[in-house]
Motif scaffolding. Structure first.
Motif, PDB file in Angstrom:
ATOM      1  N   VAL A   1     -19.901 -33.974 -23.257  1.00  0.00           N
ATOM      2  CA  VAL A   1     -18.684 -34.774 -23.388  1.00  0.00           C
ATOM      3  C   VAL A   1     -17.494 -33.830 -23.246  1.00  0.00           C
ATOM      4  O   VAL A   1     -17.426 -32.807 -23.941  1.00  0.00           O
ATOM      5  N   ALA A   2     -16.609 -34.175 -22.343  1.00  0.00           N
ATOM      6  CA  ALA A   2     -15.392 -33.381 -22.203  1.00  0.00           C
ATOM      7  C   ALA A   2     -14.457 -33.672 -23.364  1.00  0.00           C
ATOM      8  O   ALA A   2     -14.365 -34.814 -23.836  1.00  0.00           O
ATOM      9  N   GLU A   3     -13.813 -32.651 -23.849  1.00  0.00           N
ATOM     10  CA  GLU A   3     -12.894 -32.853 -24.965  1.00  0.00           C
ATOM     11  C   GLU A   3     -11.727 -33.737 -24.542  1.00  0.00           C
ATOM     12  O   GLU A   3     -11.506 -33.993 -23.366  1.00  0.00           O
TER      13      GLU A   3
ATOM     14  N   HIS B   1     -12.706 -29.142 -28.378  1.00  0.00           N
ATOM     15  CA  HIS B   1     -13.642 -28.031 -28.176  1.00  0.00           C
ATOM     16  C   HIS B   1     -13.295 -26.842 -29.044  1.00  0.00           C
ATOM     17  O   HIS B   1     -14.192 -26.094 -29.462  1.00  0.00           O
ATOM     18  N   GLU B   2     -12.023 -26.665 -29.323  1.00  0.00           N
ATOM     19  CA  GLU B   2     -11.630 -25.506 -30.132  1.00  0.00           C
ATOM     20  C   GLU B   2     -12.032 -25.673 -31.596  1.00  0.00           C
ATOM     21  O   GLU B   2     -12.173 -24.681 -32.317  1.00  0.00           O
ATOM     22  N   GLN B   3     -12.210 -26.890 -32.068  1.00  0.00           N
ATOM     23  CA  GLN B   3     -12.616 -27.121 -33.453  1.00  0.00           C
ATOM     24  C   GLN B   3     -14.107 -27.377 -33.584  1.00  0.00           C
ATOM     25  O   GLN B   3     -14.735 -26.937 -34.529  1.00  0.00           O
ATOM     26  N   LEU B   4     -14.678 -28.091 -32.632  1.00  0.00           N
ATOM     27  CA  LEU B   4     -16.097 -28.446 -32.707  1.00  0.00           C
ATOM     28  C   LEU B   4     -16.668 -28.370 -31.304  1.00  0.00           C
ATOM     29  O   LEU B   4     -16.242 -29.100 -30.417  1.00  0.00           O
ATOM     30  N   ARG B   5     -17.635 -27.459 -31.127  1.00  0.00           N
ATOM     31  CA  ARG B   5     -18.198 -27.264 -29.783  1.00  0.00           C
ATOM     32  C   ARG B   5     -19.518 -27.986 -29.590  1.00  0.00           C
ATOM     33  O   ARG B   5     -19.875 -28.293 -28.460  1.00  0.00           O
TER      34      ARG B   5
ATOM     35  N   LEU C   1     -30.087 -36.231 -31.038  1.00  0.00           N
ATOM     36  CA  LEU C   1     -29.103 -36.291 -29.965  1.00  0.00           C
ATOM     37  C   LEU C   1     -28.129 -35.139 -30.173  1.00  0.00           C
ATOM     38  O   LEU C   1     -27.455 -35.072 -31.203  1.00  0.00           O
ATOM     39  N   ARG C   2     -28.092 -34.238 -29.216  1.00  0.00           N
ATOM     40  CA  ARG C   2     -27.198 -33.091 -29.297  1.00  0.00           C
ATOM     41  C   ARG C   2     -26.018 -33.327 -28.364  1.00  0.00           C
ATOM     42  O   ARG C   2     -26.203 -33.572 -27.171  1.00  0.00           O
ATOM     43  N   VAL C   3     -24.836 -33.280 -28.923  1.00  0.00           N
ATOM     44  CA  VAL C   3     -23.601 -33.525 -28.190  1.00  0.00           C
ATOM     45  C   VAL C   3     -22.913 -32.183 -27.988  1.00  0.00           C
ATOM     46  O   VAL C   3     -22.611 -31.475 -28.959  1.00  0.00           O
ATOM     47  N   LEU C   4     -22.691 -31.832 -26.733  1.00  0.00           N
ATOM     48  CA  LEU C   4     -22.002 -30.592 -26.376  1.00  0.00           C
ATOM     49  C   LEU C   4     -20.603 -30.958 -25.881  1.00  0.00           C
ATOM     50  O   LEU C   4     -20.458 -31.708 -24.916  1.00  0.00           O
ATOM     51  N   VAL C   5     -19.609 -30.448 -26.545  1.00  0.00           N
ATOM     52  CA  VAL C   5     -18.216 -30.746 -26.209  1.00  0.00           C
ATOM     53  C   VAL C   5     -17.750 -29.711 -25.189  1.00  0.00           C
ATOM     54  O   VAL C   5     -17.748 -28.503 -25.466  1.00  0.00           O
ATOM     55  N   GLY C   6     -17.405 -30.205 -23.995  1.00  0.00           N
ATOM     56  CA  GLY C   6     -16.951 -29.306 -22.934  1.00  0.00           C
ATOM     57  C   GLY C   6     -15.471 -29.005 -23.063  1.00  0.00           C
ATOM     58  O   GLY C   6     -14.677 -29.820 -23.545  1.00  0.00           O
TER      59      GLY C   6
END
Length: 1385
Positions: free
Chosen positions: A915-917, A976-980, A1002-1007
């Motif tokens: 997921v893009a920030e 992204h700067e607070q939660l990646r 479910l693993r969410v990766l913040v782009g």
């Protein structure tokens, strides 16, 4: 004579008459022939031709004259339209069906005019359309061709047929590309095309046995239609491969006392062919010796067996030549060496006569290495000795006389492969047991120069940036020589050549020992870009061997040339050129163009133009890549006559180089207008100040006007409130007593349950009572749904004559042995004929158990699983023992009912989503899916979030999941700067009992996105807000580190990759800035003419898309000590400017007026809130209604419906009447409640317990206002309409319309009592009879404050507006009560 002349002219006259008659006949025939043309497959009724026009008749005259079509026995394809007189199609026309392959298709028929019996011939040409695709006679064709077929062989193929003609028929053939075959199309004498398959390359069945081709036939229509035929070419095998043995030579040792018929070896050969060509047979080659008599070879298996006793004294070894032959006769040979072993008890002894310790690697085969003798003390058979050595050595033993052996080479030696050999010689006799002795010879292989040096690559390429330092190492080449000592010592040189008239050795040199290439001069990319040389590697052998390799040296361009400005150029007298810009120019007018070139290439020569300085910012723009100077806006009269522009031209090298040019633009329409002013006009410096002064004056005036208007509005509102309070005090109204809220009676008039929504407002015109559709709650539960069926409650009987199917439900978790059915079998015969047996025909998990005579139980004998088998059709056969045997059968259908025995299963074990920030709120980020093979509720899956690595309180604020679809939504915009990254555990649960569930992570990766601009840490502003400065010594050398710009970016990856650029400099070219480091260094030595103060504007840009940037200003001072610069830093301030002082006073005035305005607004809001708070402290209802005692008057709200939503439920029993006050949404909550302090309240009115309860937990959705249910003062029941009214409040009686509406309500109530009317009435009738509805809509009722009245009840929901008006409610008996307290402000 005249008569003779007349007779001679007579034949000529006859000829003319006959000619005229023939022409007239042809003209009549031409006139009677009508010709049309029409396409095939057109719609029925399509226009063909205008018959009436061609017959010179009117369309209506066709029917009068009896015009009709006459055809001969053919289906009528055309018809006449009597209205239009046109010839139209009557049926579908297929040209191929009518004319086949004829080039022209003509249809002839006649048209009869019955009034004159005249026949006209009509000819219609049917034109072809491309409605038929080419078709092959066979869709798949199989061909067989031998693999020995020579290229060029042709195979005719089946032709395709196209029913169309002309361009629409078959035009070409095409074959899908194939390496072995091509297509050739031949044209026959009849014009048809015949495809032929041509063999282009020889076939090999062993490589590819089957070739699949596709032949495509296409026509020439539009669109093009095509047909295909698949061709399967099978390659037939020929005997082109001989058998191959698994070993080139077989060796076997056999004791001489080995029994006969013993298999000693099996030879194997394989053939790559197939079938008969691959059948291998083995044969012994006939020889003159006894070997062929000692051994036998089986032709099919290849087994070699002994057929005769071996004799060691006769032969110590046997060589057998074996042939392997395939079916057609190809053969191959191999050799089998059979060594006969003797039985012995004495080991042989070696006597080395002569032996060499080394041998040259160039020794020819047959060179003698050593000579030795072998002796065995045994005699006879045991004294016979054989010597051998390993097979993998390039040596062999040659036997001499008297057991002398010579060790000789069998092939050329190679020291690079084996530098020495440890040769083991074995002497073995034939005793039993066999004894042997080994001898060892260590042989060194001497080296010769037989290997030339070899480079690791066939060619080399080297790259060197231009301006390289002299003597720098460019490249290194390496060669390898596998020889040793001097033969492997390599020296490197290169062939001499000439470059631009100079020898190559003046450019480069090479280290002869290491092969390192050095540059002898600094290369310049602009002079030459590459050079080629040949490098030679030579060893030191005798004779020396060498090899060479080509080396390409490429010079890379560096940004070492600054842009050169071609235009504008300085005039010859040194003055600055002038460009003219007319004052009437529009925005975008081309003033001039800066032209520059760069001698570099590529990116280093890509120029960009920027406007560094302008006397009037914003007046001109410079094209980034074109250099065009254009006007950015229209020229004004206040714009200075002389404009100065400084344009920088910068390349894109690293570091970038730039050049500047100063443009002088004169704003005038003609050259003479400015000749006198060019020398003394400077750009106006006061324009910005005058503009700022004007804006400040306008701002002060605007803020003052707004402030004054606000004060006037406040005073007007205050006077209006004071005037209303005087009116209320004079009227002296009273409040409503408690009793009229709690007494509810007479609601049994309603036979059904209704749900109503009540909206109360401070204004009577917008209070609403909404009656939706009735919700009937008296639904009976069906008896069928309450009954529980048991499949064992009624045993099933299976009689002799019954063959019908019976049905039963069985839970899939039934235990083994559960009885499904009880079956009785009866046979009317007696004795042996009446004895019966029953069995089940199918293999099912059920069995029959005999309980008593002729009774059987159908029981479960295996586990049931509905997901595998949902139902069983069990066939039971009953057979007697008579002769002949008779039988009967019946079928039982057993349905397996589902239980919740399967948990949901996710389609994936885990999910990873990116997921893009800065994503939008509520966006769908993923969807999970699980399946459950159960049925109904057992298979209905719902999704929920079970756990997460986030805080439990924060989880729901991050993500949510749809329980039905499994779609995961983002509840916030991720950063992204607070939660990646975070991980969520999702659960899928079915609706069974007990419920089963499954979990999934479910693993969410913040782009990361480029949403943070760089932040400059240094240089920072001083404590007093001033810019700090850095000092540069005047003796600083080029490259001196002056300072460093330090910046950071909160993003990551490429978005945080910072680059530093100089945007503006007081002295361009004096300082350089590191692209990645931010280091500011001197680019050249400082001169005396340099200004003491320098200013650099540095931009820090990240690598994101789009890039973000920040700027920093550097102040640099040239001085060797701080004392030198102190006088410059403490210069006296310039005299004050009156314009600046005026601007300062205007700014102060604007700030004061704004602050005063803001304080006034805050004070007004505070007084309003204070008044609302004082009203909240007073009770509105009495103690029995709310928790707070006392009465209060609700605040005076403005016009409009307050955001309160209530549900009014009136049941058929008075004890169940409820008022539901729903919760408010936060954004719609008013400052106070109308009934209670709590925004949600449930009012329950009954005869037993009169209470009003506040329930803060009760919530619902707010219902929209319904404009059809608005009660005005005139629509309320009056004094005569009230019942049971001792405690009921009085209604206001102030107008004639009120009395009229009271009469209507009484009439409606009478109808309701008689059962002829309902409470709801019709749409828009406000609960009255339909005859009173239409004339009492919203626009006809007057604007009065009202109560909500429930017919048949003594409960009246009173609006606060009635209290605000100060009017006492009226009771049903006409008595009036007044409150003892005045309303409070």
């Amino acid at each position: 004579m005249k008569e003779m002349a007349a007779l001679q002219k007579l034949p000529h006259c006859r000829t003319l008459v006959l000619l005229c008659f023939l022409l007239a006949t042809l003209w009549d025939a031409r006139a009677g022939q009508i010709r049309y043309s029409v396409r095939e497959e057109i719609d029925r009724g399509s226009f063909v031709g205008n018959i009436a026009k061609d017959l010179s008749l009117e369309p209506l005259a066709l029917a009068e004259r009896g015009v009709r079509i006459v055809s001969r026995g053919r289906t009528q394809l055309f018809a006449l339209n009597p209205r239009s007189g046109s010839l139209v199609t009557a049926n579908r026309i297929d040209r191929e069906e009518l004319c086949g392959q004829s080039a022209q298709c003509l249809l002839n028929f006649n048209i009869l005019l019955e009034d004159k019996l005249t026949i006209y011939s009509v000819e219609v040409e049917i034109t072809d359309i491309n409605d038929n695709a080419p078709r092959f006679g066979v869709e798949e064709l199989e061909l067989k061709i031998s693999e020995t077929t020579t290229p060029g062989f042709r195979i005719p193929l089946k032709s395709a047929h196209d029913a169309d003609v002309g361009e629409n028929t078959l035009q070409k053939y095409a074959l899908h590309p194939n390496d072995h075959f091509s297509l050739d199309v031949r044209s026959g004498v009849d014009g048809n095309k015949y495809p032929e398959l041509v063999l282009e390359r020889a076939l090999d069945r062993e490589e590819e046995a089957v070739h699949h081709l596709v032949l495509v036939a296409s026509d020439g229509g539009d669109p093009v239609l095509s047909g295909t035929s698949r061709i399967c070419v099978k390659v037939l095998d020929v005997n082109d491969n001989a058998p191959v043995f698994t070993q080139p030579e077989y060796r076997v040792s056999v004791l001489e006392n080995t029994p006969v018929d013993t298999r000693i070896l099996t030879v194997t050969a394989t053939d790559a062919d197939e079938g008969y060509n691959a059948q291998v047979a083995y044969f012994l080659e006939k020889s003159l010796g006894e070997t062929s008599e000692l051994f036998e070879l089986k032709s099919t298996s290849g087994d070699l067996t002994i057929i005769k006793v071996l004799d060691y004294e006769d032969a110590t070894s046997h060589e057998i030549d074996i042939e392997a032959q395939d079916g057609p006769g190809l053969l191959t040979r191999t050799k089998v060496i059979v060594t006969v072993l003797d039985v012995n008890d004495n080991a042989p002894e070696f006597y080395m006569t002569s032996a060499s310790s080394s041998v040259s690697e160039d020794s020819p085969p047959g060179t003698i290495i050593g000579l030795f003798n072998v002796h065995d003390r045994d005699s006879g058979q045991n004294a016979f000795i054989t010597c051998s050595l390993p097979d993998n050595l390039p040596f062999k033993l040659e036997k001499s006389v008297d057991n002398y052996y010579r060790l000789v080479t069998t092939k050329a030696l190679d020291r690079e492969q084996f530098s020495f050999y440890n040769i083991t010689l074995t002497a073995k006799d034939e005793g039993n047991p066999s004894l042997s002795t080994d001898a060892y010879i260590l042989l060194q292989v001497a080296d010769i120069n037989d290997n030339a040096p070899a480079f690791s690559r066939t060619s080399y390429s080297a790259y060197i940036p231009e301006n390289n330092p002299r003597g720098a190492s460019i490249f290194s080449v390496t060669a390898h020589d596998p020889d040793s000592n001097n033969n492997a010592h390599i020296t490197y040189t290169f062939l001499e050549d000439t470059i631009q008239g100079e020898p190559l050795s003046s450019y480069i040199s090479m280290n002869s020992d290491t092969g390192v290439l050095y540059a002898l001069r600094s290369f310049d990319y602009e002079h030459f870009r590459d050079l080629q040389l040949c490098v030679i590697a030579r060893d030191s052998g005798n004779p020396p061997l060498s090899s060479n390799v080509s080396l390409s040296l490429f010079v890379l361009d560096q940004n070492d040339n600054a842009p050169e400005i071609l235009y504008p150029a300085l005039p010859t007298d040194g003055s600055t050129g002038v460009e003219l810009a007319p004052r009437s120019t529009e925005p975008g007018y081309l003033v001039t163009k800066v032209v520059a070139v760069d001698r570099d290439s590529g990116q280093n020569a890509w120029l960009s133009y920027r406007l560094l300085k302008a006397s009037e910012p914003g007046l001109f723009t410079v094209g980034l890549h074109t250099g065009e100077v254009r006007t950015a806006r229209a020229l004004l009269d206040r714009d200075a006559l002389k404009q100065s522009l400084v344009v920088a031209v910068q390349d894109h090298g690293q570091p970038p180089l730039s050049a500047t040019v100063t443009l002088t633009v004169a704003v005038a329409d003609r050259i003479p207008d400015i000749l006198a002013d060019l020398g003394n006009l400077d750009p106006s410096a006061k324009t910005d100040d005058s503009d700022l002064t004007l804006y400040l004056v306008v701002s002060v005036a605007a803020v003052s006007c707004v402030f004054l208007a606000f004060v006037i509005v406040l005073l007007a509102l205050r006077l209006r409130r004071w005037h209303k309070s005087r009116i209320l005090q004079s009227s002296g109204g009273s409040l409503v007593p408690n009793s009229q809220f709690v007494g509810v009676d007479g609601v049994r008039a309603f036979l059904q349950t209704y749900s109503h929504e009540v909206c109360l407002t401070a204004d009577s015109r917008k209070s609403q009572l909404i009656f939706p559709q009735p919700n009937y709650a008296d639904t009976l539960i069906s008896q069928e749904s309450c009954e529980k069926k048991d499949f064992l409650s009624a045993p099933q009987s299976l009689l002799e004559d019954e063959r019908e199917e019976t049905f039963s439900q069985i839970p899939e978790d039934s235990d083994l042995g559960t009885v499904i059915a009880l079956i009785k079998v009866r046979d009317k015969d007696s004795g042996q004929n009446g004895m019966m047996t029953c069995y089940i025909q199918e293999e099912v998990p059920f069995k029959l158990e005999s309980t008593s005579k002729n009774y059987y139980k159908l029981v479960i004998c295996g586990a049931l699983d509905r997901e595998q088998t949902a139902d069983y059709n069990v066939t039971i056969i009953a057979t007697d023992k008579g002769k002949p045997s008779l039988s009967s059968r019946t079928s039982i259908t057993l349905h397996i009912s589902d239980i919740n025995d399967n948990a949901p299963v996710f389609h994936q074990a885990s999910y990873v989503v990116h997921v893009a920030e800065n994503n939008p709120l509520g966006a769908s980020i993923a969807q999970v899916s699980a399946s459950d093979p159960d049925l109904g509720p057992n298979g209905s899956v719902s999704y929920s979030i079970l756990a997460s690595d986030l805080e439990p309180r924060e989880l729901l604020s991050y993500v949510s999941v749809s329980a039905q679809t499994g779609v995961v939504f983002a509840q916030r915009a991720f950063d992204h700067e607070q939660l990646r990254a975070f991980e969520v555990t999702l659960q899928a649960r079915d609706q069974g009992s007990p419920a089963l569930s499954a979990n999934m992570s479910l693993r969410v990766l913040v782009g990361d996105l480029n949403d943070n601009a760089p932040r400059v840490l240094y240089p920072a502003l001083g404590p007093d807000g001033s810019a700090l400065f850095d000092m540069v010594p005047r003796a600083a050398e080029p490259g001196y580190l002056v300072t460093k710009v330090v910046a950071v970016d909160a993003d990551s990856g490429h978005n945080a990759w910072l680059s530093y650029h100089v945007l503006q400099a007081s002295e361009p070219g004096l300082f350089s800035l590191g692209l990645r480091t931010g280091e500011v260094r001197t680019a050249r030595a400082l001169g005396d003419r340099e200004a003491a103060r320098q200013r650099l504007l540095v931009a820090v840009r990240d690598g994101g898309q789009p890039p973000l940037s920040a700027t920093a200003t550097l102040h640099l001072i040239f001085a060797d000590s701080l004392q030198e610069v102190l006088p410059d830093l403490s210069d006296p301030p310039e005299p004050s400017d009156p314009q600046a002082e005026l601007q300062f006073y205007l700014v102060v005035a604007l700030a004061l007026i704004s602050v005063l305005f803001l304080l006034t607004v805050i004070l007004a809001i505070a007084l309003r809130l204070r008044r609302s708070s004082s009203l909240d402290t007073e009770g509105w209802f009495q103690t029995g209604l709310c928790s707070k005692s006392g009465r209060r008057v609700p605040p005076n709200h403005s016009e409009g419906t307050l955001p309160y939503s209530y549900n009014l439920c009136v049941a058929s029993h008075s004890a169940k009447t409820e008022f539901n006050f729903l919760n408010l949404t936060p954004e719609m909550a008013p400052p106070e409640d109308l009934l209670c302090d709590d925004p949600s309240m449930v009012v329950c009115a009954s005869n037993e317990d009169h209470i009003i309860a506040c329930d803060p937990s009760f919530s619902s959705h707010q219902a929209p206002p319904n404009t059809d249910w608005r009660f005005s003062q005139a629509q309320r029941p009056g004094t005569s309409g009230s019942q049971n009214g001792d405690d009921t409040g009085t209604w206001p009686n102030n107008q004639f319309d009120t009395e009229m509406l009271q009469a209507m309500i009484l009439a409606s109530a009478s109808e309701a009592a008689d059962g002829s009317s309902t409470l709801g009435g019709g749409a828009g009738t406000m609960g009255l009879s339909a005859r009173y509805g239409p004339q009492f809509t919203l626009q006809h009722v007057p604007d009065y404050r009202q109560n909500v009245y429930i017919p048949g009840s003594n409960a009246t929901l009173t609006n606060a507006a009635g209290k605000r008006d100060g009017k006492a409610p009226a009771g049903g008996n006409g008595n009036k009560k007044k409150s003892g307290k005045k309303e409070k402000k």
